[in-house]
Each structure stands twice: as C-alpha cells, then as structure tokens.
Motif scaffolding. Structure first.
Motif, PDB file in Angstrom:
ATOM      1  N   ALA A 246      49.584  34.075  42.359  1.00  0.00           N
ATOM      2  CA  ALA A 246      48.129  34.024  42.420  1.00  0.00           C
ATOM      3  C   ALA A 246      47.578  35.168  43.246  1.00  0.00           C
ATOM      4  CB  ALA A 246      47.666  32.699  43.030  1.00  0.00           C
ATOM      5  N   VAL A 247      46.267  35.377  43.080  1.00  0.00           N
ATOM      6  CA  VAL A 247      45.530  36.243  43.990  1.00  0.00           C
ATOM      7  C   VAL A 247      44.441  35.372  44.584  1.00  0.00           C
ATOM      8  CG1 VAL A 247      43.858  38.124  44.107  1.00  0.00           C
ATOM      9  CG2 VAL A 247      46.044  38.482  42.970  1.00  0.00           C
ATOM     10  N   ALA A 248      44.350  35.377  45.913  1.00  0.00           N
ATOM     11  CA  ALA A 248      43.342  34.531  46.546  1.00  0.00           C
ATOM     12  C   ALA A 248      42.238  35.383  47.128  1.00  0.00           C
ATOM     13  CB  ALA A 248      43.981  33.685  47.635  1.00  0.00           C
ATOM     14  N   VAL A 249      41.007  34.922  46.955  1.00  0.00           N
ATOM     15  CA  VAL A 249      39.844  35.609  47.533  1.00  0.00           C
ATOM     16  C   VAL A 249      38.983  34.584  48.244  1.00  0.00           C
ATOM     17  CG1 VAL A 249      39.808  37.391  45.746  1.00  0.00           C
ATOM     18  CG2 VAL A 249      38.450  35.297  45.445  1.00  0.00           C
ATOM     19  N   HIS A 250      38.110  35.074  49.117  1.00  0.00           N
ATOM     20  CA  HIS A 250      37.233  34.119  49.795  1.00  0.00           C
ATOM     21  C   HIS A 250      36.172  33.611  48.818  1.00  0.00           C
ATOM     22  CE1 HIS A 250      34.398  32.438  52.706  1.00  0.00           C
ATOM     23  NE2 HIS A 250      35.469  32.297  53.482  1.00  0.00           N
ATOM     24  N   PRO A 251      35.851  32.315  48.837  1.00  0.00           N
ATOM     25  CA  PRO A 251      34.924  31.746  47.853  1.00  0.00           C
ATOM     26  C   PRO A 251      33.560  32.436  47.828  1.00  0.00           C
ATOM     27  CG  PRO A 251      35.672  30.054  49.434  1.00  0.00           C
ATOM     28  CD  PRO A 251      36.418  31.301  49.727  1.00  0.00           C
ATOM     29  N   SER A 252      33.126  32.944  48.979  1.00  0.00           N
ATOM     30  CA  SER A 252      31.785  33.536  48.998  1.00  0.00           C
ATOM     31  C   SER A 252      31.809  35.053  48.798  1.00  0.00           C
ATOM     32  CB  SER A 252      31.091  33.181  50.312  1.00  0.00           C
ATOM     33  OG  SER A 252      31.842  33.682  51.384  1.00  0.00           O
ATOM     34  N   ASP A 253      32.956  35.577  48.463  1.00  0.00           N
ATOM     35  CA  ASP A 253      33.058  37.026  48.269  1.00  0.00           C
ATOM     36  C   ASP A 253      32.507  37.397  46.891  1.00  0.00           C
ATOM     37  OD1 ASP A 253      33.815  39.698  48.025  1.00  0.00           O
ATOM     38  OD2 ASP A 253      35.595  39.382  49.277  1.00  0.00           O
ATOM     39  N   THR A 254      31.320  37.993  46.915  1.00  0.00           N
ATOM     40  CA  THR A 254      30.613  38.247  45.637  1.00  0.00           C
ATOM     41  C   THR A 254      31.348  39.236  44.739  1.00  0.00           C
ATOM     42  OG1 THR A 254      29.320  39.882  46.850  1.00  0.00           O
ATOM     43  CG2 THR A 254      28.305  37.716  46.498  1.00  0.00           C
ATOM     44  N   ASP A 280      39.900  30.710  48.242  1.00  0.00           N
ATOM     45  CA  ASP A 280      40.400  29.938  49.378  1.00  0.00           C
ATOM     46  C   ASP A 280      39.716  30.398  50.671  1.00  0.00           C
ATOM     47  OD1 ASP A 280      43.001  28.016  49.789  1.00  0.00           O
ATOM     48  OD2 ASP A 280      42.531  29.173  51.603  1.00  0.00           O
ATOM     49  N   GLU A 281      39.291  29.411  51.453  1.00  0.00           N
ATOM     50  CA  GLU A 281      38.539  29.672  52.696  1.00  0.00           C
ATOM     51  C   GLU A 281      39.321  30.523  53.707  1.00  0.00           C
ATOM     52  OE1 GLU A 281      35.507  28.631  53.642  1.00  0.00           O
ATOM     53  OE2 GLU A 281      34.985  27.270  51.996  1.00  0.00           O
ATOM     54  N   GLY A 290      40.261  42.428  50.660  1.00  0.00           N
ATOM     55  CA  GLY A 290      39.665  41.093  50.677  1.00  0.00           C
ATOM     56  C   GLY A 290      40.305  40.171  49.659  1.00  0.00           C
ATOM     57  N   ALA A 291      41.374  40.647  49.055  1.00  0.00           N
ATOM     58  CA  ALA A 291      42.104  39.819  48.089  1.00  0.00           C
ATOM     59  C   ALA A 291      43.573  39.773  48.492  1.00  0.00           C
ATOM     60  CB  ALA A 291      41.971  40.395  46.689  1.00  0.00           C
ATOM     61  N   VAL A 292      44.161  38.591  48.424  1.00  0.00           N
ATOM     62  CA  VAL A 292      45.544  38.413  48.862  1.00  0.00           C
ATOM     63  C   VAL A 292      46.437  38.093  47.675  1.00  0.00           C
ATOM     64  CG1 VAL A 292      47.053  37.178  50.452  1.00  0.00           C
ATOM     65  CG2 VAL A 292      44.619  37.334  50.949  1.00  0.00           C
ATOM     66  N   VAL A 301      51.602  30.777  55.042  1.00  0.00           N
ATOM     67  CA  VAL A 301      50.193  30.599  54.653  1.00  0.00           C
ATOM     68  C   VAL A 301      50.031  30.562  53.140  1.00  0.00           C
ATOM     69  CG1 VAL A 301      48.974  31.392  56.709  1.00  0.00           C
ATOM     70  CG2 VAL A 301      49.829  33.056  55.089  1.00  0.00           C
ATOM     71  N   ASP A 302      50.836  31.375  52.447  1.00  0.00           N
ATOM     72  CA  ASP A 302      50.752  31.389  50.991  1.00  0.00           C
ATOM     73  C   ASP A 302      51.214  30.048  50.419  1.00  0.00           C
ATOM     74  OD1 ASP A 302      50.017  33.923  51.490  1.00  0.00           O
ATOM     75  OD2 ASP A 302      51.515  34.890  50.205  1.00  0.00           O
ATOM     76  N   TRP A 303      52.217  29.483  51.028  1.00  0.00           N
ATOM     77  CA  TRP A 303      52.707  28.162  50.615  1.00  0.00           C
ATOM     78  C   TRP A 303      51.572  27.153  50.714  1.00  0.00           C
ATOM     79  CZ3 TRP A 303      57.282  25.420  49.296  1.00  0.00           C
ATOM     80  CH2 TRP A 303      57.269  24.040  49.562  1.00  0.00           C
ATOM     81  N   GLU A 304      50.815  27.247  51.809  1.00  0.00           N
ATOM     82  CA  GLU A 304      49.718  26.308  52.005  1.00  0.00           C
ATOM     83  C   GLU A 304      48.608  26.531  50.978  1.00  0.00           C
ATOM     84  OE1 GLU A 304      48.804  26.761  56.175  1.00  0.00           O
ATOM     85  OE2 GLU A 304      50.780  25.960  56.719  1.00  0.00           O
ATOM     86  N   ILE A 305      48.331  27.791  50.661  1.00  0.00           N
ATOM     87  CA  ILE A 305      47.336  28.084  49.626  1.00  0.00           C
ATOM     88  C   ILE A 305      47.829  27.518  48.292  1.00  0.00           C
ATOM     89  CG2 ILE A 305      46.258  29.947  48.275  1.00  0.00           C
ATOM     90  CD1 ILE A 305      46.272  31.656  50.844  1.00  0.00           C
ATOM     91  N   ALA A 306      49.101  27.733  48.025  1.00  0.00           N
ATOM     92  CA  ALA A 306      49.685  27.270  46.767  1.00  0.00           C
ATOM     93  C   ALA A 306      49.589  25.754  46.635  1.00  0.00           C
ATOM     94  CB  ALA A 306      51.143  27.715  46.672  1.00  0.00           C
ATOM     95  N   GLU A 307      49.801  25.057  47.742  1.00  0.00           N
ATOM     96  CA  GLU A 307      49.705  23.599  47.712  1.00  0.00           C
ATOM     97  C   GLU A 307      48.282  23.166  47.368  1.00  0.00           C
ATOM     98  OE1 GLU A 307      51.334  21.674  51.273  1.00  0.00           O
ATOM     99  OE2 GLU A 307      52.944  21.085  49.884  1.00  0.00           O
ATOM    100  N   ARG A 308      47.310  23.839  47.988  1.00  0.00           N
ATOM    101  CA  ARG A 308      45.910  23.461  47.759  1.00  0.00           C
ATOM    102  C   ARG A 308      45.481  23.716  46.320  1.00  0.00           C
ATOM    103  NH1 ARG A 308      45.220  25.161  53.225  1.00  0.00           N
ATOM    104  NH2 ARG A 308      44.879  27.344  52.682  1.00  0.00           N
TER     105      ARG A 308
END
Length: 755
Positions: A246-254, A280-281, A290-292, A301-308
């Motif tokens: 995955a690639v994660a970004v902040h929800p409010s990042d336009t 992800d917050e 700004g993208a992970v 931390v990625d494991w935790e994002i993946a779980e969510r």
RNA sequence: GCGCGCUUAGCUCAGUUGGUAGAGCAAUCGCUUUACACGCGAAAGGUCGGGGGUUCAAGUCCCUCAGCGCGCACCA
C-alpha cells in the motif's frame, strides 16, 4: 577470633601498630574472620543475642551480576554503596539481610560464549548442538561465578553467603515456571504472530528495551514504483519496497485525496506488486512526499497501518537478513546488496526524483551490536494492558477486587509513594516509560535460559510447571527473556513460591524469609537498568505477590574513565577492581568511589583519589597508634571528664547525629566525606594536638580526662567510619577490645551505632 | 520534537532544608617537631557559564540564553 596468626602470646598493641598498615594481609584475614563469625547471617545474630528477634528488619537483594566474566568498577561502586547501607543497618540493631546471587544473563552470556567458541574453534552453536553448547556455557558461567564471588568478598561485602541464589538454579526455575503459568492461566501471557525486533546476528528476538539506536547518515530516496504510478514516495530502504502492499497518505492531504481507495498493479524491480492507496492519520504530510510506501511485514508502524486497513503482508526478508523474493537477482541477497540492486534498477528506469543525505537512527541489538530487522514472527508476549482483578490489600493505589492492568499496577506502586525512587527525578522517567509500554516480547530463540514451560501435541497446547503425561508432547524450544527471571528476584530469593504461603513472620530461618524480609527495604542499582530490571520487578511483584518489591530504589550513576567515557571492552578502559584493591586496599577503593558521588550522578575513577584515601588509611593507622600508646590503661568512663572535655564530647555527639542523619537519608557521599574530614582535621589536627601538652604533662585529673575523651571519641569514630572502611576499622578495634589471649571480644561490625 | 542532567580554585569534583565557598591532586614557602614525610605548619588560588528576577540575604529558588552530555520519541 580476629587474630589468626597462630601465636599463643597476646599481641602487643604497639608492636602491631608500629608496623606500617598492610591492607592486603589485614583485609583477607578480617574477611575470613567475619565469615567464620557468621554475623552476615541475621539468624546467627539473633541466636547470639546480637540482634533482637523482634527488631525492625532491613533487607536488600544484591543486583545479581551477570556471569559474563568478572566485575568492573561499576560493580565495585554498587557493592560499596550497598555494603555501607547494610553495615549501617546492622549496627543500628536491625535484623539485617543482604542476599547474594548471580544472573545467568541469557543473551549476554550466550553471546559471549559463542564468541569464544568461534574464535577458538571456528564453530557455531549449531555445530555443537544444544546439549553440548549448553555444557560449554555452564562451564563458563560457573567460572565467572567463582571469579565474581571472590571479588565480592575482596570488597568486604557483609552479605549472607548461606542464602546465595542464581537466576537459573532449581528454586528460581520453579519461581519462573510458577510465574509463567499464573500469567498464562490468567491470559496475561499469550502467543501471537507479531512484528518483533529480530537480531540476525544473535538469531533471536529482543525486546524494545534491548534496542540501541545509532545515529547514521543515510540516503533518502524519492521515487515512483513505476512510471505510471501517480504518487512518489520517499524511503531510506528501497530494498524493502518489494514487500509493499500500500501507499499511505494523510486523510486531509489534498494532493492525494483523489487516489485514496484506488489500487494499482506495478512491476517493481522485477517483482509484481499490488498497491492500494489508503488514508491514515499517522502519516506526516510534511515528511518527504507526504506519502508512505507501506511494508507491513518489515515495519512496526506499517504493520499497524496494514491492520487498520486490512492489507496483506508479504515477507521479503528472512532471519539471516537476506531477501526472499521472486526476482532471482534479488533473492538470497543481503539487504545491503539488495538496496544497491534496487537503486541501480530505479536509476536505470529513471524513476528516482530526488536523493538526499539525512541523519537517522538505526536500530541495533544491545548485546551483539547487529542491525535489527523487524520481522513477523510467532512469539510469546506479556500483555501489559489487559485488566485483571487485584487480589491484594497491600497495594495503596489499587483496591482489592479492582480491575487493573500490569501497567496500572506498575504506575500505582510509585505514584502512591509506596515505592520511592531516589533521586526523585527518575520517577518521571519511570512514568514516561510505563505509560508508553507495549506488550513485552518474552520469548528468545537462544538456548541458554529458562525454557518456556509449554508443550505442544498437534493442535493441543499445555502449560504447567511439570511436563504433561503421555507421549508425543514437544516442549517449546524458546527460552525466556533473562529479565523475566530477574524480575522475580526480590521474592524468588526469599523462598517464593514454595514457602511464601507457609512462612511465619518472626520465626528465624531461611524457610521464613518471605514473611520476615519482604517487601525488601531498598533496591540499589544503576540507573541504566531502571526499565530493564526495576520496572519489571515492580510488575512481577505487584502482580504475583500483591505487594511492592521494595520500599525505595536508590539509583547510582555510571563509573566512567578519566576521560569521562563509559567503561567498555572495545575501548579497553576497564580497570579491574582486584588490581585496584591490591594496590590501594578495598577500604581506600570504597572511599574513593563513595565520596562525593551522589545518587543518579556519574563519576570518574582517578588514581589521585585512590591515593588520597590510601593515605587516609595510613593516617588512621597512625592516629590509632597515638591514641592507644597514650591511653593504654584508660577506662572509658565519662565521669573522668572535665568540663572542657565534656564539651568536646558533646560536639562529637552532634557530629554523630549529623552523620546518622546523612546515612538515614542516603547521603553516603556526604557522610563519607564528613567522617574523613572529622578524623583528620578535627580529631587529629585539633583534639590530639590540643591534648598533647596534657598527655605529656603531670596533672593527674586533667591528664586522665584528656586521655578518656580521646579514647571515647576515637572508639565511636571507628564505628562511624566502619561502614565505609570496614577492614581497617575492624582491625584497629580488635586492638583495644581483646580478651586475655588477644581474641577480639566482639566484632566492630556488630557494635551498636553510637547515639 | 519532548524530557533530564551538567557548567564552582590550574585539573577532577563536593556543597543535604537559601545565611558572605570546600575536598583531592597540582603549584608556593617553611619544617626529619618524640602518631604519621602516605606527614606537619603557613600562605596562595574562585565576578560559583552569561543575563534578568524573588529575598534582608542565592552557588543554592524562579525566568531566560549559551555550551556539553544523556534518556525517550520520530526515524516512510
């Protein structure tokens, strides 16, 4: 009993005092006499009427030194402080118990022995097999033990050898198994698949606290997985990106909102990836792009994002820190090589947008120094957040029957003031650690240690103190984190679990130790093991025995070398305490470690300071010679004192009170300096000098008064100095307190502290 | 980023509750004085990191700045 010269004639005071003070001969002889006297053991003190059976108790465990070789100056410092505490308590008439022991120090010892075997035989532990390897470790451990015990004796420690313990002996094994089973049955210990800190060099998991972060300059690459991928990501570990899902970004990042929820198939470095964009917050939109890139299998931390976000995980690094991927060019490569291959590929594809040098922290293993890889593994954990019913009435912060987690028990013990930490600034550090504590990974893939008391047969799992009946059961091959067993130390050394319930307070004897000596009065240790050990003891004790493990924690600092550097083998700056003792004497070494070194502060060892206190020992010897040769037939009767001398005595009583107060409030560093200063610059420089004309004059009453006051003050000064310099004071004491055949009537170490 | 500690005599460091600074070593001068030359006596040495504040009074309490060190977090 002190005189072991074998001579029948009583030693002439002057004859022995006339020789220069020989610390080596005296120290060894006196320690032997103390051991034979037996008064390190409180039961003997009670039996001989030295200590009242109903007296207040003082108990302390020795922080068990690791059996990894020999003691260093830090241990000597610790032993000096602790012996001062113990001797002071004993002289004040308390039932005083100090328990010795050593720690098997699982990882540390195993790593050390592995190193030796590899160096000498070019063999690894698997070449020897578990049984043979363990035999080697035990031999090494036993040799280390003997060295350490010898060193503790040399230091003059008044510790009860009859109660010596080892974290891996039979009694402590029972305690460990009992603790494990209790926690397992109550659901506080569980086995789960999690991202753990894997040490490829040591081939084991380690806990968060065993990580050492090293600042390192490294390159931060900014790139896209493929030309058609809409978002660029930044990473310092391009090789792990073949495990991204995955690639994660902040929800409010336009910038990226329009991509959230979309999924992409890409070919990245010869590996097919399926990437989903998630919001992800936790993502910092100001860092990098700004993208992970999310690598669930190799980052906490990625494991935790993946779980969510219910993302799949793809393991791409194995236990040897080598790649396991479909691309044959990468497969089997070490991570560092793989990184270069991936970067080369990115460069050839013109996918890199930016390369910058940044400083970041690299996690290494405390014991082996190896780089730590986060890996998903099936391991045992202690749940620090699960609520359990508190069964005890002895915890001030938490009521009986109240639900509390281990974390809450740990916080309550200190917040309630039941356990005090000295200096108190460390309480904040402690709270901060406990509050941020995550579940404790307790299983280790090393061989030396307590094997986990769990057995498997097919899908069945069995946990008990004893192996299950019947065939086909296999015990879990992992061992426990060494701190699991040392966490039990304050009560496992007092007989728990066998006698905790049956012990009777007030009845002497080691079978009643738990009732008589728990909770311990103080725990004295170095501040750098506040988390490792102190916190774990509070956890184990509040949960397993429903009480605090100790009423106070006294934290000492680190002994550094002359340049202020930490003592370490690689720097070659470790001074052997035995060498120092043979040069200056244990008394002088104790003093130079103690004076001016307050709790929580680091100190430096210096030749000058050692020399200074060796000189002091000599000075004291000469003071004794003067006092004894000028007051030979004096009875220390206060009635003989004239008004001037009564005043001197009064001043000394004030000084005594001050010293007592310092010791009661753990100001050993001040007390040591004051008694030194008193003896040299008040007693010798002023009192002796002032009385000289009288001593050499004729006036009967005044002379007797002067002699008497010198004798009284000197005798009591010896008592005040005894906890700090036990050997020389005991030796001098024996000259003036002997029977007709020259045997010491009573040891100074069991004299009553002056009022 | 958050927190903690340190900064006092040439060097290494003490200074417990605020009351005009101490130790060891080094350096100076003088002493083989009948306890001690591993000693004794004498003298010397510090605007207690900078600035501000509280107080009759601050090395000691408060604020602030600087340098050094440490812990924790982040570490894509």
């Amino acid at each position: 009993m002190i005189d072991h010269s074998g001579e029948k004639t009583p030693p002439n005071i002057n004859e022995r005092l006339l020789k220069p003070y020989n610390c080596l001969e005296v120290e060894d002889r006196i320690y032997k006499a103390w051991e034979e006297g037996g008064y390190f053991n409180p039961d003997v003190c009670i039996k001989d009427g030295i200590t009242d059976a109903q007296a207040e108790y003082f108990s302390m465990v020795l922080p068990p030194p690791n059996v990894t070789g020999s003691l260093h100056m830090g241990s000597a410092f610790m032993l000096a402080i602790e012996d001062v505490m113990v001797r002071f308590a004993r002289m004040r008439g308390k039932r005083t118990l100090w328990i010795p022991g050593t720690d098997h120090a699982a990882i540390a010892t195993q790593t050390k022995v592995e190193g030796i075997i590899y160096k000498e035989e070019k063999k690894r532990r698997h070449d020897l097999g578990r049984q043979e390897f363990l035999k080697r470790v035990e031999t090494f451990a036993s040799e280390s033990h003997d060295t350490i015990v010898k060193q503790i004796r040399k230091m003059g420690c008044s510790i009860d050898w009859s109660r010596e313990a080892f974290t891996l002996d039979e009694k402590r094994s029972l305690a460990v198994k009992t603790a494990f089973k209790r926690m397992y049955d109550e659901g506080l210990i569980y086995r789960a698949h999690r991202i753990v800190n894997w040490d490829p060099k040591g081939q084991t998991t380690i806990s968060d606290d065993e990580l050492v972060y090293k600042a390192e300059k490294t390159k931060l690459y900014t790139f896209r997985y493929a030309k058609n991928f809409p978002i660029a990501i930044s990473t310092t570990r391009p090789e792990t990106k073949v495990g991204d899902t995955a690639v994660a970004v902040h929800p409010s990042d336009t910038r990226y909102q329009k991509y959230v929820g979309k999924e992409y198939d890409v070919e990245f470095a010869g590996v097919s990836l399926h990437i989903k964009v998630v919001a992800d917050e936790t993502v910092e939109s100001t860092f990098g792009t700004g993208a992970v890139g999310v690598t669930p299998a190799h980052s906490q931390v990625d494991w935790e994002i993946a779980e969510r976000h219910h993302l799949p995980l793809i393991p791409i690094i194995d236990e040897y820190a080598r790649m396991t991927v479909a691309n044959p060019h990468l497969n089997g490569k070490k991570v560092a090589e793989a990184r270069q291959i991936v970067v080369d590929w990115l460069t050839s594809q013109k996918l890199i947008e930016k390369e910058e040098e940044i400083e970041h922290n690299v996690a290494t293993a405390e014991r082996t120094g190896g780089m730590v890889e986060p890996l998903p593994k099936l391991q045992w954990f202690v749940n620090v957040n699960a609520k359990i019913k508190n069964q005890s009435e002895r915890l001030t912060g938490i009521r009986k029957g109240q639900d509390a987690s281990l974390k809450e028990l740990m916080l309550a013990a200190v917040k309630s003031g039941q356990t005090k930490i000295i200096p108190d600034r460390f309480e904040k550090v402690y709270f901060n650690w406990v509050e941020n504590l995550r579940d404790w990974c307790v299983s280790r893939q090393i061989w030396y240690g307590h094997q986990i008391p769990v057995w498997y047969k097919g899908t069945e799992t069995y946990c008990d103190i004893r192996p299950p009946q019947g065939d086909g059961w296999t015990q879990d091959s992992d061992t426990l984190d060494t701190w699991f067993s040392s966490g039990l130390w304050t009560f496992s050394t007092l007989g728990w679990p066998a006698t905790a319930e049956t012990a009777v307070a007030g009845k002497p004897g080691s079978e009643n130790d738990f009732a008589n000596y728990h909770p311990t009065i103080i725990l004295e240790t170095a501040y750098d093991i506040l988390f490792f050990w102190v916190a774990r003891m509070i956890l184990m004790s509040t949960y397993l025995v429903g009480d605090i493990p100790f009423k106070a924690v006294y934290l000492h600092g680190i002994v550094r070398d002359k340049e202020g550097r930490k003592i370490s083998k690689s720097l070659g700056n470790n001074t052997d305490p035995l060498e120092v003792i043979s040069k200056y004497g244990a008394d002088a070494m104790r003093m130079s470690l103690l004076v001016g070194t307050g709790p929580g502060n680091d100190s430096k060892i210096s030749e000058e300071k050692l020399k200074a206190y060796k000189h002091f020992a000599n000075k004291l010897w000469n003071i004794a010679r003067f006092v004894f040769s000028n007051t030979e037939h004096i009875h220390t009767d206060q009635k003989n004192l004239g008004p001037e001398d009564l005043k001197k005595l009064e001043q000394f009583r004030d000084f005594t009170k001050e010293t007592t107060d310092d010791l009661e409030h753990y100001r050993f560093y001040l007390a040591a300096e004051k008694i030194y200063h008193y003896l040299w610059h008040t007693f010798a420089d002023i009192l002796i000098e002032e009385t000289k004309p009288l001593l050499f004059g004729d006036d009967g009453a005044e002379k007797i008064s002067a002699q008497t006051v010198l004798r009284i003050i000197f005798n009591d000064s010896l008592k005040l100095l005894h906890p700090f310099m036990p050997f020389i004071t005991e030796e001098i004491w024996s000259f003036s307190n002997t029977d007709k055949s020259g045997n010491a009537l009573h040891f100074l170490m069991v004299q009553r502290w002056p009022q």
